[in-house]
Design a protein around this motif. Structure first.
Motif, PDB file in Angstrom:
ATOM      1  N   LEU A 160      54.280  33.884  -0.879  1.00  0.00           N
ATOM      2  CA  LEU A 160      55.053  34.653  -1.847  1.00  0.00           C
ATOM      3  C   LEU A 160      54.129  35.293  -2.873  1.00  0.00           C
ATOM      4  O   LEU A 160      53.062  34.748  -3.184  1.00  0.00           O
ATOM      5  CB  LEU A 160      56.049  33.740  -2.567  1.00  0.00           C
ATOM      6  N   PRO A 161      54.509  36.439  -3.428  1.00  0.00           N
ATOM      7  CA  PRO A 161      53.712  37.028  -4.510  1.00  0.00           C
ATOM      8  C   PRO A 161      53.544  36.024  -5.654  1.00  0.00           C
ATOM      9  O   PRO A 161      54.532  35.435  -6.123  1.00  0.00           O
ATOM     10  CB  PRO A 161      54.558  38.232  -4.952  1.00  0.00           C
ATOM     11  N   GLY A 162      52.314  35.799  -6.065  1.00  0.00           N
ATOM     12  CA  GLY A 162      52.022  34.860  -7.146  1.00  0.00           C
ATOM     13  C   GLY A 162      51.731  33.454  -6.680  1.00  0.00           C
ATOM     14  O   GLY A 162      51.225  32.626  -7.447  1.00  0.00           O
ATOM     15  N   GLU A 163      51.997  33.144  -5.402  1.00  0.00           N
ATOM     16  CA  GLU A 163      51.820  31.779  -4.894  1.00  0.00           C
ATOM     17  C   GLU A 163      50.360  31.336  -4.928  1.00  0.00           C
ATOM     18  O   GLU A 163      50.030  30.274  -5.464  1.00  0.00           O
ATOM     19  CB  GLU A 163      52.371  31.686  -3.469  1.00  0.00           C
ATOM     20  N   SER A 164      49.476  32.146  -4.361  1.00  0.00           N
ATOM     21  CA  SER A 164      48.053  31.784  -4.325  1.00  0.00           C
ATOM     22  C   SER A 164      47.436  31.771  -5.715  1.00  0.00           C
ATOM     23  O   SER A 164      46.686  30.867  -6.072  1.00  0.00           O
ATOM     24  CB  SER A 164      47.272  32.758  -3.441  1.00  0.00           C
ATOM     25  N   ALA A 165      47.757  32.787  -6.513  1.00  0.00           N
ATOM     26  CA  ALA A 165      47.161  32.927  -7.849  1.00  0.00           C
ATOM     27  C   ALA A 165      47.511  31.761  -8.760  1.00  0.00           C
ATOM     28  O   ALA A 165      46.704  31.350  -9.606  1.00  0.00           O
ATOM     29  CB  ALA A 165      47.603  34.239  -8.486  1.00  0.00           C
ATOM     30  N   LEU A 166      48.710  31.185  -8.582  1.00  0.00           N
ATOM     31  CA  LEU A 166      49.165  30.125  -9.487  1.00  0.00           C
ATOM     32  C   LEU A 166      49.175  28.741  -8.825  1.00  0.00           C
ATOM     33  O   LEU A 166      49.723  27.796  -9.382  1.00  0.00           O
ATOM     34  CB  LEU A 166      50.565  30.467 -10.025  1.00  0.00           C
ATOM     35  N   LEU A 167      48.535  28.638  -7.665  1.00  0.00           N
ATOM     36  CA  LEU A 167      48.428  27.342  -6.998  1.00  0.00           C
ATOM     37  C   LEU A 167      47.649  26.370  -7.886  1.00  0.00           C
ATOM     38  O   LEU A 167      46.562  26.677  -8.357  1.00  0.00           O
ATOM     39  CB  LEU A 167      47.721  27.497  -5.651  1.00  0.00           C
ATOM     40  N   GLY A 168      48.247  25.199  -8.117  1.00  0.00           N
ATOM     41  CA  GLY A 168      47.605  24.215  -8.995  1.00  0.00           C
ATOM     42  C   GLY A 168      47.863  24.481 -10.467  1.00  0.00           C
ATOM     43  O   GLY A 168      47.472  23.690 -11.330  1.00  0.00           O
TER      44      GLY A 168
END
Length: 295
Positions: free
Chosen positions: A123-131
């Motif tokens: 999803l958009p934002g999933e990788s950037a906000l992981l953790g």
């Protein structure tokens, strides 16, 4: 999910994923007499099961996909290889590696990733906000969100148990299911049947943007059947969604191997099985070298 299986605290090898690559790896690990654990889902290789006919698997012309899948499973049974239906949420590099699920953790000296490819896009934002508010195991990280609002994006019914747990400790739990047959949800859970557009926040998760509204939350949990390889293990080198490996099926992390569809195209049964067997052979070499160093 792991039933009555008794986990040990340490294995020489962990094989994650029970498609053709994982099965071939497990067979070679058994032949080489390694102490290993073979982790998969309740239903191994649904993609193969749905194939009306397989024409290019050596020695089995014009065979139905489900018949070939059953032959694979029977081969494992004959070699007394058990598939443990246990979902891995995180793998932390070692040595040894630490594999973490919602109810258990154990160590392995080497790991073979045979996780296939997920049909579900990030999803958009999933990788950037992981953790930083995005997670994949609500029961693991739940205590961090005590008294705070969270959203759970669920891809199967098993997620309901995690949502019910979060309802006990969070100020609000929003539940967005992407499956049809609902079970029993805690009455405090707020059900939302809507499209997910984005997980948003500057430094940390601040909101979940749906098709019709925005939810102010501190955490978003995505509970999928299979996690993408790059979400399982930190610092794993990828290229366009595929794990980068060399001819020995080694990743950039020593002791971590990858095989099958997760290493990229072509998505072929023969390629997956061949890579699984090869990854196991080189994992065995790695383990033997490790043992020599210790001695």
């Amino acid at each position: 999910m792991s039933g009555d299986f008794k986990f040990k605290s340490h294995y020489e090898l962990a094989i994650v994923g029970c498609g053709p690559a994982g099965m071939a790896a497990a067979i070679n690990a058994r032949i080489r007499k390694k102490d290993f654990i073979f982790l998969g889902s309740e239903f191994c290789s649904p993609k193969l099961a749905k194939a009306p006919q397989v024409d290019n698997f050596l020695g089995f012309p014009e065979i139905e996909g489900e018949e070939l899948r059953q032959r694979f499973l029977n081969h494992l049974k004959q070699m007394e290889i058990e598939i443990v239906p246990w979902k891995v949420n995180n793998i932390y590099p070692g040595p040894p590696f630490t594999l973490i699920g919602s109810d258990q953790a154990f160590e392995a000296d080497a790991v073979i990733l045979a996780t296939g490819v997920s049909a579900q896009k990030l999803l958009p934002g999933e990788s950037a906000l992981l953790g930083r508010g995005v997670g994949y195991c609500a029961t693991c990280d739940g205590p961090l969100y005590k008294g705070r609002p969270v959203a759970i994006i669920a891809y199967d019914k098993e997620a309901e148990a995690e949502a019910n747990y979060m309802a006990e400790i969070c100020s609000a739990v929003y539940y967005i299911p992407f499956y049809k047959e609902m079970g029993t949800l805690d009455e405090r859970i707020i059900l939302k049947r809507d499209k997910v557009k984005e997980i948003a926040g500057s430094d940390h998760v601040e909101k979940l943007v749906l098709g019709q509204e925005e939810l102010s939350v501190d955490g978003v949990f995505l509970l999928r059947d299979n996690l993408p390889a790059e979400q399982l293990i930190p610092d794993l080198k990828m290229d366009k969604g595929s794990v980068i490996v060399n001819h020995h099926l080694e990743t950039n992390i020593p002791g971590l191997f990858a095989a099958g569809d997760c290493t990229g195209q072509p998505y072929q049964l023969l390629k997956a099985a061949g890579e699984g067997a090869t990854a196991a052979l080189y994992a065995v070499k790695y383990l033997d070298a490790l043992k020599e160093k210790k001695n």
